[in-house]
Design a protein around this motif. Structure first.
Motif, PDB file in Angstrom:
ATOM      1  N   ASN A  41     -22.737 -32.110 -34.104  1.00 52.20           N
ATOM      2  CA  ASN A  41     -23.016 -33.756 -35.250  1.00 52.20           C
ATOM      3  C   ASN A  41     -23.440 -32.283 -36.262  1.00 52.20           C
ATOM      4  O   ASN A  41     -23.378 -32.336 -37.645  1.00 52.20           O
ATOM      5  CB  ASN A  41     -24.120 -33.764 -34.661  1.00 52.20           C
ATOM      6  N   ASN A  45     -21.650 -31.682 -40.135  1.00 46.32           N
ATOM      7  CA  ASN A  45     -21.769 -32.328 -41.009  1.00 46.32           C
ATOM      8  C   ASN A  45     -22.642 -30.441 -42.254  1.00 46.32           C
ATOM      9  O   ASN A  45     -22.124 -30.205 -43.264  1.00 46.32           O
ATOM     10  CB  ASN A  45     -23.762 -32.993 -40.759  1.00 46.32           C
ATOM     11  N   ALA A  73     -15.989 -37.127 -37.522  1.00 46.01           N
ATOM     12  CA  ALA A  73     -15.651 -36.853 -38.663  1.00 46.01           C
ATOM     13  C   ALA A  73     -14.864 -38.316 -38.435  1.00 46.01           C
ATOM     14  O   ALA A  73     -14.585 -38.441 -40.245  1.00 46.01           O
ATOM     15  CB  ALA A  73     -14.902 -35.762 -38.584  1.00 46.01           C
ATOM     16  N   GLY A  74     -14.493 -39.585 -37.690  1.00 46.57           N
ATOM     17  CA  GLY A  74     -13.759 -40.317 -38.409  1.00 46.57           C
ATOM     18  C   GLY A  74     -12.086 -40.389 -38.442  1.00 46.57           C
ATOM     19  O   GLY A  74     -10.960 -41.264 -39.254  1.00 46.57           O
ATOM     20  N   PRO A  99     -14.072 -34.901 -44.798  1.00 46.70           N
ATOM     21  CA  PRO A  99     -14.194 -35.111 -46.008  1.00 46.70           C
ATOM     22  C   PRO A  99     -14.992 -34.134 -46.526  1.00 46.70           C
ATOM     23  O   PRO A  99     -14.804 -32.986 -46.569  1.00 46.70           O
ATOM     24  CB  PRO A  99     -15.885 -35.805 -45.509  1.00 46.70           C
ATOM     25  N   ALA A 238     -24.549 -43.082 -38.033  1.00 45.07           N
ATOM     26  CA  ALA A 238     -23.823 -42.519 -38.166  1.00 45.07           C
ATOM     27  C   ALA A 238     -22.693 -41.793 -37.500  1.00 45.07           C
ATOM     28  O   ALA A 238     -21.467 -42.329 -37.209  1.00 45.07           O
ATOM     29  CB  ALA A 238     -24.496 -40.674 -39.006  1.00 45.07           C
ATOM     30  N   GLU A 241     -20.827 -45.590 -36.205  1.00 46.78           N
ATOM     31  CA  GLU A 241     -20.137 -45.678 -37.552  1.00 46.78           C
ATOM     32  C   GLU A 241     -19.119 -44.816 -37.990  1.00 46.78           C
ATOM     33  O   GLU A 241     -18.065 -44.738 -38.643  1.00 46.78           O
ATOM     34  CB  GLU A 241     -20.770 -45.937 -38.540  1.00 46.78           C
ATOM     35  N   ARG A 242     -19.101 -43.497 -37.306  1.00 42.99           N
ATOM     36  CA  ARG A 242     -17.800 -42.570 -37.623  1.00 42.99           C
ATOM     37  C   ARG A 242     -17.930 -41.828 -38.887  1.00 42.99           C
ATOM     38  O   ARG A 242     -17.086 -41.351 -39.730  1.00 42.99           O
ATOM     39  CB  ARG A 242     -16.603 -42.779 -36.599  1.00 42.99           C
ATOM     40  N   ARG A 243     -19.385 -41.886 -39.719  1.00 47.36           N
ATOM     41  CA  ARG A 243     -19.646 -41.960 -41.335  1.00 47.36           C
ATOM     42  C   ARG A 243     -20.359 -40.899 -41.194  1.00 47.36           C
ATOM     43  O   ARG A 243     -21.119 -40.608 -40.956  1.00 47.36           O
ATOM     44  CB  ARG A 243     -19.681 -43.282 -41.824  1.00 47.36           C
ATOM     45  N   PHE A 248     -21.929 -39.395 -46.464  1.00 45.73           N
ATOM     46  CA  PHE A 248     -22.251 -40.724 -46.796  1.00 45.73           C
ATOM     47  C   PHE A 248     -23.107 -41.143 -47.127  1.00 45.73           C
ATOM     48  O   PHE A 248     -23.401 -41.953 -47.813  1.00 45.73           O
ATOM     49  CB  PHE A 248     -20.593 -41.728 -45.541  1.00 45.73           C
ATOM     50  N   ASP A 249     -24.122 -41.167 -47.103  1.00 41.26           N
ATOM     51  CA  ASP A 249     -25.831 -40.496 -46.898  1.00 41.26           C
ATOM     52  C   ASP A 249     -26.260 -39.190 -47.423  1.00 41.26           C
ATOM     53  O   ASP A 249     -26.632 -39.527 -47.396  1.00 41.26           O
ATOM     54  CB  ASP A 249     -25.879 -41.082 -45.902  1.00 41.26           C
TER      55      ASP A 249
END
Length: 286
Positions: A41, A45, A73-74, A99, A238, A241-243, A248-249
């Protein structure tokens, strides 16, 4: 978000820049002595934050047998490292779009043979990476946990190794073991600590200082403090939700801590270099 061809286009642009001497490449390996401390993670990020800043960045998931960067990473990549090693794809063909324009090279999930590559297959992989490394500003390598040969081989290639740990005694002991293994192979490697899931700034600083002191006393190995991330429910959300929170935040406390870690990676400075030994971060994360 960028189009599907963007990672390949970044690669080609990077190669051109490297040929003219306009690009400074850096390999940052993110490692941990044990699993479950949030290493992947942090790696994902951090890579997203560097890409958001306009840095040509690629995340290479080198946890070869149990890769999960793409999951976090979704993404569901069509090609992985396995295709590259089997000769079924070129390295530019296994780059997925993440992303903020981040390129992601995904390892394999649940393939036992990938978790323990032979020396010949490692050399072939490193040869493929050698050309690619010159095409990006930052290649962030998410290694496997522990001190297996696959892991240490990737760490040896890095300009800077970020060792992710928590304040738990087992995590601290295993982080020291990883630092010991690396120092026996490459004493000149830059090693920085990232304390994850910290309960407070004090706990993070105390955890880092203990490892730094022990490594210097028993290994004569210099280690610095790269940063920390506080315990935060938004990180767990996160992951579920795979975000990725860095994309995204961005206003969240974890994202701001990752931004400050990215500052350290870009500038080469450590927490100890900051006024107050990192206490200046307090306003960012509280």
């Amino acid at each position: 978000m960028i189009d599907q061809a963007a990672p390949l286009r970044l690669l080609r642009q990077g190669v051109a820049a490297a040929r003219t001497g306009e690009r400074r490449q850096e390999i940052v390996a993110v490692a941990s002595g044990k699993g479950g401390v949030g290493k992947s993670n942090v790696a994902l990020n951090l890579a997203i934050e560097l890409a958001h800043r306009g840095r040509a960045t690629c995340l290479f998931d080198a946890d070869l047998g149990l890769a999960n960067a793409a999951i976090l990473a979704g993404l569901t990549p069509r090609r992985t490292l396995g295709h590259l090693l089997r000769g079924e794809a070129r390295i530019d063909e296994v780059i997925a779009r993440g992303p903020d324009g981040l390129g992601i090279i995904s390892g394999c999930m649940g393939v036992a043979g990938m978790a323990d590559l032979s020396a010949d297959r490692r050399r072939a992989l490193f040869a493929s990476l050698a050309t690619f490394e010159r095409a990006v500003d930052f290649l962030v390598i998410d290694t496997g946990a522990g001190i297996a040969e696959n892991v240490v081989s990737f760490l040896e290639r890095a300009d800077r190794v970020l060792v992710v740990l928590t304040a738990e005694p087992t995590s601290m002991a295993d982080a020291f073991g990883l630092i010991k293994a690396l120092s026996e192979r490459r004493r000149d490697r830059r090693i920085s600590l990232v304390v994850n899931r910290a309960a407070s700034i004090f706990e993070a600083r105390r955890t880092a200082e203990r490892i730094i002191e022990v490594a210097l006393r028993h290994l004569d190995q210099s280690v610095d403090w790269g940063g920390f991330i506080m315990e935060d429910e938004r990180v767990r959300r996160a992951v579920r939700e795979r975000r990725p929170f860095a994309a995204f935040d961005r206003a969240s406390r974890p994202a701001r801590s990752i931004a400050l870690l990215a500052d350290r990676v870009e500038t080469g400075r450590a927490m100890e270099d900051e006024e107050g030994g990192g206490e200046g971060w307090r306003g960012w994360i509280e």
